[in-house]
Structure formats: C-alpha cells, structure tokens
Design a protein around this motif. Structure first.
Motif, PDB file in Angstrom:
ATOM      1  N   ALA A   1       0.995  -1.082   0.092  1.00  0.00           N
ATOM      2  CA  ALA A   1      -0.008   0.091  -0.080  1.00  0.00           C
ATOM      3  C   ALA A   1       0.947   1.360   0.176  1.00  0.00           C
ATOM      4  O   ALA A   1       0.772   2.120  -0.823  1.00  0.00           O
ATOM      5  N   LEU A   2       1.980   1.269   0.769  1.00  0.00           N
ATOM      6  CA  LEU A   2       2.811   2.478   1.035  1.00  0.00           C
ATOM      7  C   LEU A   2       3.481   2.682  -0.293  1.00  0.00           C
ATOM      8  O   LEU A   2       3.928   3.736  -0.775  1.00  0.00           O
ATOM      9  N   GLY A   3       4.026   1.534  -0.973  1.00  0.00           N
ATOM     10  CA  GLY A   3       4.906   1.538  -2.050  1.00  0.00           C
ATOM     11  C   GLY A   3       4.016   2.029  -3.310  1.00  0.00           C
ATOM     12  O   GLY A   3       4.480   2.834  -4.128  1.00  0.00           O
ATOM     13  N   ARG A   4       2.721   1.602  -3.325  1.00  0.00           N
ATOM     14  CA  ARG A   4       1.877   2.326  -4.226  1.00  0.00           C
ATOM     15  C   ARG A   4       1.905   3.824  -4.371  1.00  0.00           C
ATOM     16  O   ARG A   4       2.015   4.388  -5.371  1.00  0.00           O
ATOM     17  N   ARG A   5       1.582   4.249  -2.979  1.00  0.00           N
ATOM     18  CA  ARG A   5       1.510   5.802  -2.780  1.00  0.00           C
ATOM     19  C   ARG A   5       2.836   6.358  -3.169  1.00  0.00           C
ATOM     20  O   ARG A   5       2.979   7.327  -3.715  1.00  0.00           O
ATOM     21  N   LEU A   6       3.891   5.721  -2.819  1.00  0.00           N
ATOM     22  CA  LEU A   6       5.218   6.582  -3.274  1.00  0.00           C
ATOM     23  C   LEU A   6       5.481   6.368  -4.853  1.00  0.00           C
ATOM     24  O   LEU A   6       6.115   7.213  -5.287  1.00  0.00           O
ATOM     25  N   GLU A   7       5.048   5.530  -5.103  1.00  0.00           N
ATOM     26  CA  GLU A   7       5.371   5.299  -6.869  1.00  0.00           C
ATOM     27  C   GLU A   7       4.746   6.203  -7.630  1.00  0.00           C
ATOM     28  O   GLU A   7       5.068   6.401  -8.772  1.00  0.00           O
ATOM     29  N   ALA A   8       3.437   6.719  -7.132  1.00  0.00           N
ATOM     30  CA  ALA A   8       2.825   7.676  -8.009  1.00  0.00           C
ATOM     31  C   ALA A   8       3.477   8.820  -8.063  1.00  0.00           C
ATOM     32  O   ALA A   8       3.456   9.528  -8.982  1.00  0.00           O
ATOM     33  N   ARG A   9       4.777   9.158  -7.415  1.00  0.00           N
ATOM     34  CA  ARG A   9       5.596  10.173  -7.702  1.00  0.00           C
ATOM     35  C   ARG A   9       6.258   9.960  -9.107  1.00  0.00           C
ATOM     36  O   ARG A   9       6.752  10.863  -9.700  1.00  0.00           O
ATOM     37  N   PHE A  10       6.497   8.867  -9.324  1.00  0.00           N
ATOM     38  CA  PHE A  10       7.177   8.408 -10.486  1.00  0.00           C
ATOM     39  C   PHE A  10       6.368   8.116 -11.713  1.00  0.00           C
ATOM     40  O   PHE A  10       6.670   8.596 -12.779  1.00  0.00           O
ATOM     41  N   HIS A  11       5.098   7.430 -11.328  1.00  0.00           N
ATOM     42  CA  HIS A  11       4.264   6.797 -12.666  1.00  0.00           C
ATOM     43  C   HIS A  11       2.894   7.624 -12.801  1.00  0.00           C
ATOM     44  O   HIS A  11       1.966   7.029 -13.140  1.00  0.00           O
TER      45      HIS A  11
END
Ligand code: PMV
Length: 298
Positions: free
Chosen positions: A122-132
């Motif tokens: 869940a947190l990985g998805r939140r952070l990945e939004a910065r990239f994608h």
C-alpha cells in the motif's frame, strides 16, 4: 533512530497484461532476484546519492525518501540515502518500484520495525505515484512480495501468488530506452478517451490472455504460456505501445527459438521478455542482434 539502516527490494517483470491492468483487468507479474539496495547513513541530508543513476535535477527520489521517512515515523533531516542498483534503469524492470520499497524497508529498519507485506504494497503504491502518475500498483506489489503473482488493481488490490508448475526460464533483451511509463499510460488514456469501445475490446482480450497464461504457468506448460506472450504482443501492438525496435527484437527472439516474446512494461521502447526453451542460445541470438540481455528463471 538506528543508523546505518538498510533495505533491499527486487525488480519485476510484467509477464502479461500491462496497460489493461490500469483499467481493472488482471495481469501476471514476476519478482526478479536482481534488485536494488538503499543504505541510510548520517550525513548532510536529506539527500539521495547513487553511482549508477544520475539523480541531478530529479526531485522524485528525494521526495520519496522524505515521504517514506514521514510514513515510518523517522526524521529525514541529516539522512543520506545511498542507492546501489543491479537493475538497468528506465527499461521497464521496476527500478522505481524497487527504489520505493527499498526506501520504505530502510526507513522502517531505522525506526526499529518491519512493515507487514500489505503495508509495503500500500505504501509502495503511494510512493510510486511520484514516479508514474496513476500507476496500477503492480510494480510495488511485485517488488515487495516477489515470486509470481496475479494482480487486479483496487483498494486494496487483489493479489494471488502463483506457483509455476515448472521453472520458467526467461530472457530479457534491452534495446532503446523506453518512454517514461507515465507518458505511455497517458498515451493509452488519450486513445481510450477517443475510442473507448476499441480500447476496451483490446483490454478484454488481454484479460483473457492473462487468464489463460496464469493457467499455463500453473501447469508448467511453457509452450502454451509462450503462445500467450505472442498473442499479448499482437494486442499491445494494436494498442499502439509497441515500436519497430521492440518488434525487431521480438522477431529475433522468435527466430532464435523463443516459445513466445513480447514487450514488457510501459512500452514505447524498453525491454522484451521471451519464454526460453534454450536460454543460452536465445540470449546469444539476441546479443548478436545488438541487444543487451538478462537471463532469469522464475
Ligand atoms: O513501465 P513499467 O514496467 O513500470 O510498467 C508499468 C505497467 C503499466 O501497466 C503500463 C502501468 C501500470 O501502472 O500498471
């Protein structure tokens, strides 16, 4: 805070279903043993340093470090994050997802705790939004969980681990660098807004290929899985995310004995993934055609 602290995460390869997965269709991905490590140490931070990746002018890794620190309850002030990666960057192998998951793990270790797998996803998805931009979340799920998995986006996503019925030998081939995933995803969205019914028919068919591919992988039926790769590539070509260079490498892979081959990830360049009958011979054929290769068995 406990420093130095380390976190590691693997890259990923999307076997079937990229792009359609953004629209709620299933996809099949595998975690790679090849990955990336983050070490947090006291320094003049917050800052992110890497010998392999040029971070100058890219605010996203630093933003991800600051957010990972806030989410895990540590103070990023004075922290230097050193990134060591074995993954080729910008080739659709999930280096940004591996980076965010490794940052989360390192920050959690500095806070003296471990995140549960669902929290990492869940947190990985939140952070990945910065990239994608608006990612489906498949990349951080594969980076966090490893192994093969069937993924359907959602809150929370549906994730089913798949045990391959036989080892799955893959050869990845890298040609030109890919477009940014966010650009590739935006391109498909524009197309979908112009012609919903055509795009949804393609997504639907991609979803069916994924379903057949999952069954083939479970049975260990590599020729059937390879046929799914070929079918998925045709559908991705129709969706407009393939390129002449990808198609050249796909053709070389098939002529070189692959059981099936397709682009993997956002497309617009990037990597090709092939199911190998004889991995060394297939890799040699792709290298003769000018591609760098990576052999992995899932
Ligand atoms: O380019 P990659 O490997 O990060 O792949 C992204 C996969 C897409 O389906 C195109 C986007 C997504 O968020 O799922």
């Amino acid at each position: 805070m406990r420093l130095p602290a380390r976190g590691r995460a693997g890259g990923k390869v999307i076997l079937l279903g990229e792009h359609a997965v953004v629209y709620g269709y299933p996809a099949l991905a595998g975690g790679l043993p090849t990955g990336l490590e983050v070490e947090l140490a006291p320094g003049a931070g917050p800052t992110v340093r890497s010998e392999a990746i040029d971070l100058a002018g890219d605010p996203r890794p630093l933003g991800a470090l600051e957010e990972a620190a806030a989410l895990t309850g540590i103070d990023a002030a004075g922290i230097e994050a050193r990134v060591r990666t074995e993954l080729p960057v910008g080739r659709g192998l999930g280096s940004s997802a591996a980076l965010v998951v490794a940052l989360l793990r390192a920050c959690a270790a500095a806070a003296g705790r471990r995140l549960a797998p669902e929290e990492e996803v869940a947190l990985g998805r939140r952070l990945e939004a910065r990239f994608h931009g608006t990612p489906s979340g498949i990349d951080p799920a594969a980076a966090a969980l490893g192994g093969c998995l069937r993924f359907v986006r959602g809150d929370p996503p549906q994730i089913a681990p798949i045990t391959p019925g036989a080892p799955l030998p893959l050869v990845l081939a890298f040609g030109e660098a890919s477009r940014r995933t966010a650009t590739a995803v935006a391109g498909v969205r524009e197309r979908w807004q112009r012609d919903r019914s055509a795009c949804e028919a393609l997504f639907e068919r991609i979803g069916e290929v994924v379903t057949r591919g999952v069954l083939a992988l479970r049975r260990g039926d590599l020729p059937a899985l390879g046929a799914c790769f070929d079918e998925n590539q045709t559908l991705l070509e129709r969706l407009g995310v393939s390129t002449p260079e990808i198609e050249r490498l796909v053709a070389v892979a098939r002529a070189g004995g692959a059981l099936g081959a397709k682009l993997t990830g956002g497309g617009g360049g990037g990597a090709v993934v092939a199911v190998a009958a004889d991995a060394p011979a297939l890799a040699a054929a792709l290298e003769r055609a000018g591609a760098r290769t990576l052999r992995v068995t899932l």
